[in-house]
Design a protein around this motif. Structure first.
Motif, PDB file in Angstrom:
ATOM      1  N   ASP A 183       1.336   6.652  -6.739  1.00  0.00           N
ATOM      2  CA  ASP A 183       0.186   7.482  -7.126  1.00  0.00           C
ATOM      3  C   ASP A 183       0.447   8.957  -6.808  1.00  0.00           C
ATOM      4  N   ALA A 184       1.023   9.211  -5.621  1.00  0.00           N
ATOM      5  CA  ALA A 184       1.307  10.596  -5.232  1.00  0.00           C
ATOM      6  C   ALA A 184       2.310  11.230  -6.192  1.00  0.00           C
ATOM      7  N   PHE A 185       3.337  10.473  -6.572  1.00  0.00           N
ATOM      8  CA  PHE A 185       4.342  11.007  -7.497  1.00  0.00           C
ATOM      9  C   PHE A 185       3.725  11.266  -8.870  1.00  0.00           C
ATOM     10  N   ARG A 186       2.838  10.370  -9.289  1.00  0.00           N
ATOM     11  CA  ARG A 186       2.170  10.549 -10.584  1.00  0.00           C
ATOM     12  C   ARG A 186       1.313  11.823 -10.562  1.00  0.00           C
ATOM     13  N   ARG A 205      10.152   7.322   1.264  1.00  0.00           N
ATOM     14  CA  ARG A 205       9.839   7.659  -0.129  1.00  0.00           C
ATOM     15  C   ARG A 205       8.373   8.033  -0.265  1.00  0.00           C
ATOM     16  N   ARG A 206       7.506   7.309   0.423  1.00  0.00           N
ATOM     17  CA  ARG A 206       6.072   7.619   0.371  1.00  0.00           C
ATOM     18  C   ARG A 206       5.817   9.005   0.958  1.00  0.00           C
ATOM     19  N   ARG A 207       6.440   9.298   2.102  1.00  0.00           N
ATOM     20  CA  ARG A 207       6.216  10.608   2.731  1.00  0.00           C
ATOM     21  C   ARG A 207       6.724  11.741   1.844  1.00  0.00           C
ATOM     22  N   LYS A 211       4.461  14.683   0.175  1.00  0.00           N
ATOM     23  CA  LYS A 211       4.814  16.093   0.353  1.00  0.00           C
ATOM     24  C   LYS A 211       4.946  16.776  -0.998  1.00  0.00           C
ATOM     25  N   LEU A 212       5.545  16.070  -1.950  1.00  0.00           N
ATOM     26  CA  LEU A 212       5.705  16.609  -3.299  1.00  0.00           C
ATOM     27  C   LEU A 212       4.346  16.856  -3.946  1.00  0.00           C
ATOM     28  N   GLU A 213       3.440  15.897  -3.781  1.00  0.00           N
ATOM     29  CA  GLU A 213       2.103  16.057  -4.356  1.00  0.00           C
ATOM     30  C   GLU A 213       1.370  17.233  -3.711  1.00  0.00           C
ATOM     31  N   THR A 214       1.460  17.346  -2.381  1.00  0.00           N
ATOM     32  CA  THR A 214       0.783  18.444  -1.682  1.00  0.00           C
ATOM     33  C   THR A 214       1.296  19.798  -2.163  1.00  0.00           C
ATOM     34  N   SER A 215       2.615  19.916  -2.285  1.00  0.00           N
ATOM     35  CA  SER A 215       3.199  21.192  -2.734  1.00  0.00           C
ATOM     36  C   SER A 215       2.793  21.515  -4.166  1.00  0.00           C
ATOM     37  N   ALA A 216       2.865  20.499  -5.037  1.00  0.00           N
ATOM     38  CA  ALA A 216       2.524  20.733  -6.442  1.00  0.00           C
ATOM     39  C   ALA A 216       1.047  21.060  -6.600  1.00  0.00           C
ATOM     40  N   ARG A 276       0.842  -1.200   0.000  1.00  0.00           N
ATOM     41  CA  ARG A 276       0.000   0.000   0.000  1.00  0.00           C
ATOM     42  C   ARG A 276       0.876   1.249   0.000  1.00  0.00           C
ATOM     43  N   SER A 277       1.948   1.237   0.792  1.00  0.00           N
ATOM     44  CA  SER A 277       2.860   2.379   0.830  1.00  0.00           C
ATOM     45  C   SER A 277       3.472   2.602  -0.547  1.00  0.00           C
ATOM     46  N   ARG A 278       3.839   1.502  -1.220  1.00  0.00           N
ATOM     47  CA  ARG A 278       4.406   1.609  -2.568  1.00  0.00           C
ATOM     48  C   ARG A 278       3.380   2.202  -3.530  1.00  0.00           C
TER      49      ARG A 278
END
Length: 559
Positions: free
Chosen positions: A227-230, A297-299, A303-308, A220-222
């Motif tokens: 998904d967040a990075f995408r 990596r998940r966190r 964070k990257l998704e939230t900022s973007a 699930r973390s993976r």
């Protein structure tokens, strides 16, 4: 003809392909932990191995009910986890009418003292010898018992289970089968890390569940990280594509207007964060293989998704502000979205009116909510009229936004006043308590709107009308860029050009506060508490024979 073989891939290249040594090592450790939890811990708890020791069987068939040779062979085929001397005793030298639960224990002890003194420990004559297990039955007395040396003793619950395992066969006079069943159950119980079968099963299932949970969490973390990075890349692509257009739109926003100034403050923050976002993407890299299973990596991806996503929403706000404040093409949709929070607050105000009317009527308290309902209708009509005035250019966009601020502030003030008047209308002692409760809770952050966000929809006569509170020009709790320098804290009011309009949260918290206070009923003053009695048990295997001091492990029961 020799077929060509595929070139071997060096192990180092495989490690690099799977994300590097650290990621592969971390994944290996987690995998080993899962294997331990899923395989080794259940096997350790249940211990199905090691039962390879043949017992030294002694059969004393004093009641003459057994096939000694067949039973001996069957018992020697049962594997124990360590060396055991297994003594089988059948005796009817016991009073069949005796009701004492020690009578059969005494008979077994007396037999040992008279015929088999080796059953008694030489180190301590008050216990059974080490490594000894005695399985005994009285066919006519209908007693069954099991007795153990100090190094192989089991708890009283397990003793009872061993005896119960044979009772069905004993009731059918199948003495050999019953004793063989007792011996098998004894072999299953002795030498296990956890003697109790129930506890062993519980530990095994808990460990297996933990392994499944850890494995599920890893995948699930993976999935969440990928998904967040995408999503982060999607938002970043949108921001990058629109970046030049966003700068042009920001140049059209008037800086001498309160609403335009706060949008431009967020744009400045947007440009600063955009550079930081580029660095974040560069630092994040392109993970592969085992790297996706690393929790950090998940966190980082989230964070990257939230900022973007936040910068993407700021981009949308800038586009909306530019379109509306200049009344450019498509301003109608922006204005419709801009009215959403006010319409939602008016709907909450209307719900409060309905709640007040129902509660006061049920309690036969005289109260009139019609003036409030008339004001709500007038504000709804005013919102419709403002749309026409904007289209006719008789109302400026800045003035329209200021008027929305005024209506929002009035709704909050009127909701609070209505709730207080309705509670104060009940002059009973309970009514005063309810008002005091409302006023106390009203001072807390929950009823000032803290923790609440606009839902993004409101009900009209034709059904639900949806809007996006994150893209409104007027600031609310879901607006992006609230940390931009120059923005005032929550609750600030507009005082001139460049100041931030009132930071608004929905008035639904006031509606909830009224409902809780109006339905409050004090609990009865009578105290109560839980009281109960428990029972405890202790292991006692003492026998009354042998001078009354023998306390070897064992017990008996009827069948």
């Amino acid at each position: 003809m020799v077929l060509p073989t595929a070139p071997e891939v060096p192990v180092s290249d495989l490690i690099v392909r799977w994300g590097g040594l650290r990621a592969v090592a971390a994944l290996t450790v987690k995998t080993l932990l899962i294997v331990v939890l899923a395989v080794f811990v259940p096997l350790y708890a249940l211990d199905p191995f090691g039962a390879t020791h043949t017992p030294a069987v002694q059969i004393h068939d004093e009641a003459d009910v057994l096939d000694d040779d067949a039973l001996q062979t069957a018992l020697e085929d049962i594997g124990f986890r360590h060396d055991i001397r297994l003594a089988i005793l059948t005796t009817d030298d016991v009073d069949p009418y005796a009701s004492s639960d020690t009578v059969f224990n005494d008979a077994v002890l007396d037999y040992a003292l008279e015929h088999e003194p080796s059953w008694i420990s030489t180190a301590d004559p008050d216990v059974w010898a080490d490594g000894l297990v005695i399985l005994a039955v009285s066919p006519h007395g209908r007693w069954v018992g099991c007795y153990f040396g100090e190094d192989v003793k089991v708890d009283l619950r397990t003793q009872q289970q061993i005896q119960d395992a044979a009772k069905g066969s004993f009731r059918l006079a199948r003495w050999d089968v019953g004793l063989e069943t007792m011996a098998q159950r004894t072999a299953d119980s002795l030498g296990r890390p956890i003697a109790s079968t129930e506890v062993a099963l519980l530990v095994a299932f808990a460990s297996l569940a933990a392994a499944i949970a850890l494995l599920s969490w890893m995948f699930r973390s993976r999935r969440v990280a990928r998904d967040a990075f995408r999503q982060a890349r999607r938002h970043f692509g949108q921001i990058t594509t629109d970046y030049d257009a966003t700068q042009i739109r920001a140049g059209t926003i008037p800086a001498d207007d309160a609403h335009g100034a706060q949008v431009l403050a967020r744009f400045a923050w947007f440009e600063e964060r955009y550079a930081g976002l580029v660095r974040l993407f560069s630092d994040f890299g392109s993970p592969r293989g085992a790297q996706w299973f690393v929790g950090s990596r998940r966190r980082r991806a989230q964070k990257l998704e939230t900022s973007a996503a936040e910068l993407d929403r700021v981009d949308d706000v800038i586009a909306a502000a530019s379109t509306f404040l200049t009344l450019g093409p498509g301003w109608e949709k922006v204005w419709e979205n801009e009215q959403g929070p006010v319409h939602e607050d008016l709907a909450s105000y209307s719900a409060l009116c309905a709640s007040v009317a129902a509660i006061t009527q049920r309690r036969r308290v005289s109260f009139d909510v019609e003036p409030d309902r008339a004001w709500i209708r007038s504000r709804s009509d005013r919102l419709a009229a403002m749309t026409v005035e904007l289209a006719l250019r008789t109302l400026t966009p800045a003035a329209a936004l200021d008027e929305l601020d005024t209506i929002a502030a009035d709704v909050r003030h009127r909701c609070d006043a209505l709730a207080r008047r309705a509670l104060a209308a009940d002059t009973s002692r309970l009514g005063r308590d309810r008002l005091a409760r409302y006023e106390y809770d009203r001072r807390s952050s929950a009823y000032r709107g803290g923790g609440l966000d606009y839902q993004g929809w409101w009900k009209s006569r034709s059904g639900r009308v949806h809007y996006n509170p994150a893209t409104t020009i007027r600031i609310n709790s879901q607006s992006p860029g609230l940390r931009a320098p120059g923005l005032r804290p929550a609750g600030a009011h507009a005082t001139g050009a460049g100041a931030v309009p009132q930071f608004s949260r929905p008035v639904s918290g006031l509606v909830t506060g009224y409902s809780k206070a109006a339905t409050y009923t004090p609990s009865s003053s009578g105290g109560g508490g839980f009281s109960g009695s428990g029972s405890s048990s202790h292991f006692s295997g003492g026998h009354s024979g042998g001078g009354g001091s023998f306390h070897g492990s064992g017990s008996s029961s009827r069948f």
